[in-house]
Design an enzyme around this catalytic site. Structure first.
Site, PDB file in Angstrom:
ATOM      1  N   PRO A 142      45.450  48.178  35.120  1.00  0.00           N
ATOM      2  CA  PRO A 142      45.111  47.536  33.853  1.00  0.00           C
ATOM      3  C   PRO A 142      43.675  47.766  33.390  1.00  0.00           C
ATOM      4  CG  PRO A 142      45.334  45.921  35.625  1.00  0.00           C
ATOM      5  CD  PRO A 142      45.850  47.216  36.153  1.00  0.00           C
ATOM      6  N   ASN A 143      43.552  47.925  32.104  1.00  0.00           N
ATOM      7  CA  ASN A 143      42.266  48.068  31.399  1.00  0.00           C
ATOM      8  C   ASN A 143      41.581  49.416  31.612  1.00  0.00           C
ATOM      9  OD1 ASN A 143      42.241  45.388  30.225  1.00  0.00           O
ATOM     10  ND2 ASN A 143      41.929  44.654  32.305  1.00  0.00           N
TER      11      ASN A 143
ATOM     12  N   ARG B  62      35.117  49.783  27.458  1.00  0.00           N
ATOM     13  CA  ARG B  62      34.847  48.577  28.236  1.00  0.00           C
ATOM     14  C   ARG B  62      33.565  48.731  29.075  1.00  0.00           C
ATOM     15  NH1 ARG B  62      38.546  48.467  33.745  1.00  0.00           N
ATOM     16  NH2 ARG B  62      37.766  46.334  33.814  1.00  0.00           N
TER      17      ARG B  62
ATOM     18  N   TYR C  51      31.142  51.026  33.995  1.00  0.00           N
ATOM     19  CA  TYR C  51      32.125  52.108  34.170  1.00  0.00           C
ATOM     20  C   TYR C  51      31.715  53.423  33.510  1.00  0.00           C
ATOM     21  CZ  TYR C  51      34.939  48.141  35.642  1.00  0.00           C
ATOM     22  OH  TYR C  51      35.399  47.030  36.308  1.00  0.00           O
TER      23      TYR C  51
ATOM     24  N   ASN D  47      44.106  53.781  41.264  1.00  0.00           N
ATOM     25  CA  ASN D  47      43.119  52.754  40.944  1.00  0.00           C
ATOM     26  C   ASN D  47      43.914  51.580  40.397  1.00  0.00           C
ATOM     27  OD1 ASN D  47      41.123  51.067  40.057  1.00  0.00           O
ATOM     28  ND2 ASN D  47      39.917  52.658  39.017  1.00  0.00           N
TER      29      ASN D  47
ATOM     30  N   ALA E 155      42.160  45.556  38.468  1.00  0.00           N
ATOM     31  CA  ALA E 155      42.071  44.143  38.869  1.00  0.00           C
ATOM     32  C   ALA E 155      43.169  43.736  39.847  1.00  0.00           C
ATOM     33  CB  ALA E 155      42.107  43.253  37.628  1.00  0.00           C
TER      34      ALA E 155
ATOM     35  N   GLU F  67      42.766  55.375  47.419  1.00  0.00           N
ATOM     36  CA  GLU F  67      42.378  54.354  46.442  1.00  0.00           C
ATOM     37  C   GLU F  67      41.019  54.721  45.862  1.00  0.00           C
ATOM     38  OE1 GLU F  67      41.348  49.591  46.714  1.00  0.00           O
ATOM     39  OE2 GLU F  67      40.728  50.947  48.283  1.00  0.00           O
TER      40      GLU F  67
ATOM     41  N   HIS G 238      37.881  53.417  43.172  1.00  0.00           N
ATOM     42  CA  HIS G 238      37.267  52.457  42.248  1.00  0.00           C
ATOM     43  C   HIS G 238      36.024  53.097  41.665  1.00  0.00           C
ATOM     44  CE1 HIS G 238      40.020  49.326  43.217  1.00  0.00           C
ATOM     45  NE2 HIS G 238      39.859  49.623  44.496  1.00  0.00           N
TER      46      HIS G 238
ATOM     47  N   ARG H 225      29.677  43.787  43.717  1.00  0.00           N
ATOM     48  CA  ARG H 225      29.890  43.011  42.498  1.00  0.00           C
ATOM     49  C   ARG H 225      30.253  41.554  42.829  1.00  0.00           C
ATOM     50  NH1 ARG H 225      33.655  46.288  38.560  1.00  0.00           N
ATOM     51  NH2 ARG H 225      32.891  44.662  37.154  1.00  0.00           N
TER      52      ARG H 225
HETATM   53  C1  DQA Z   1      37.851  48.845  39.175  1.00  0.00           C
HETATM   54  C2  DQA Z   1      37.205  47.629  39.836  1.00  0.00           C
HETATM   55  C3  DQA Z   1      38.050  46.383  39.615  1.00  0.00           C
HETATM   56  O1  DQA Z   1      37.433  45.267  40.236  1.00  0.00           O
HETATM   57  C4  DQA Z   1      38.192  46.088  38.142  1.00  0.00           C
HETATM   58  O2  DQA Z   1      39.025  44.975  37.936  1.00  0.00           O
HETATM   59  C5  DQA Z   1      38.648  47.279  37.367  1.00  0.00           C
HETATM   60  C6  DQA Z   1      38.137  48.598  37.707  1.00  0.00           C
HETATM   61  C7  DQA Z   1      36.960  50.106  39.289  1.00  0.00           C
HETATM   62  O3  DQA Z   1      37.481  51.198  39.073  1.00  0.00           O
HETATM   63  O4  DQA Z   1      35.760  49.989  39.542  1.00  0.00           O
HETATM   64  O5  DQA Z   1      39.365  47.141  36.379  1.00  0.00           O
HETATM   65  O6  DQA Z   1      39.058  49.137  39.856  1.00  0.00           O
END
Ligand code: DQA
Length: 159
Positions: free
Chosen positions: A9-10, A17, A22, A73, A76, A97, A99, A106
């Site tokens: 998501p997102n 964002r 990011y 990835n 959240a 995985e 990130h 964080r």
């Molecule tokens: C994320 C880190 C997560 O905590 C966050 O909710 C994201 C992006 C990252 O790529 O740094 O949406 O996965």
């Protein structure tokens, strides 16, 4: 070799964002770079993004028997989703995985990680370059898998 890149998501909002966290790159740009690298290294690659947990679970299940590796990835959902964790464990496909941010530096809630224990490895905090590292890592893992299979076949033949 086929790999699937699964984005949670997102991540479709990258470039918009929280750029201080990011960076400015859009997801399409990241995927374009990955596609180029895949082409140069003889990898077949597919991309999938969803904001819905169940769709991510469905996609991981669809990978069973079809793909050699997953780059994930879970965004959240990393911090909450036992369902995604169980899906990765169920298909037992090598999963890296990624990130973009360093989740360990964080908020406290981002230190909770449901996904990492069932992944082959985790790459955090390298920005979008982490996806490139994941692809390089995937090539390494695939080489090791192939070598192990060949050794097993040779041992079988020698019996
Ligand atoms: C994320 C880190 C997560 O905590 C966050 O909710 C994201 C992006 C990252 O790529 O740094 O949406 O996965």
């Amino acid at each position: 070799m086929k790999i699937v890149v699964i984005q949670g998501p997102n991540l479709n909002m990258l470039g918009i964002r929280e750029q201080q966290v990011y960076g400015p790159m859009k997801l399409e740009q990241i995927h374009a770079q990955m596609k180029e690298f895949a082409g140069q290294n003889g990898m077949e690659i597919e991309f999938f993004q969803s904001n819905l947990e169940g769709e991510l679970v469905d996609k991981i299940q669809e990978c069973y028997g079809e793909v050699n590796g997953i780059i994930l990835n879970a965004a959240a959902y990393t911090h909450t989703s036992i369902a995604i964790r169980d899906a990765i464990a169920a298909v037992a496909i090598p999963t890296i995985e990624v990130h973009i941010s360093n989740i360990h530096r964080r908020e406290e809630f981002r230190k909770e990680n449901m996904i990492a224990p069932v992944c082959t490895s985790s790459i955090v905090g390298f920005g979008p370059f982490g996806y490139h590292l994941a692809m390089t890592g995937m090539l390494q893992i695939m080489g090791e898998v192939k070598a192990a299979q060949e050794a097993q076949a040779a041992a079988q033949a020698a019996k």
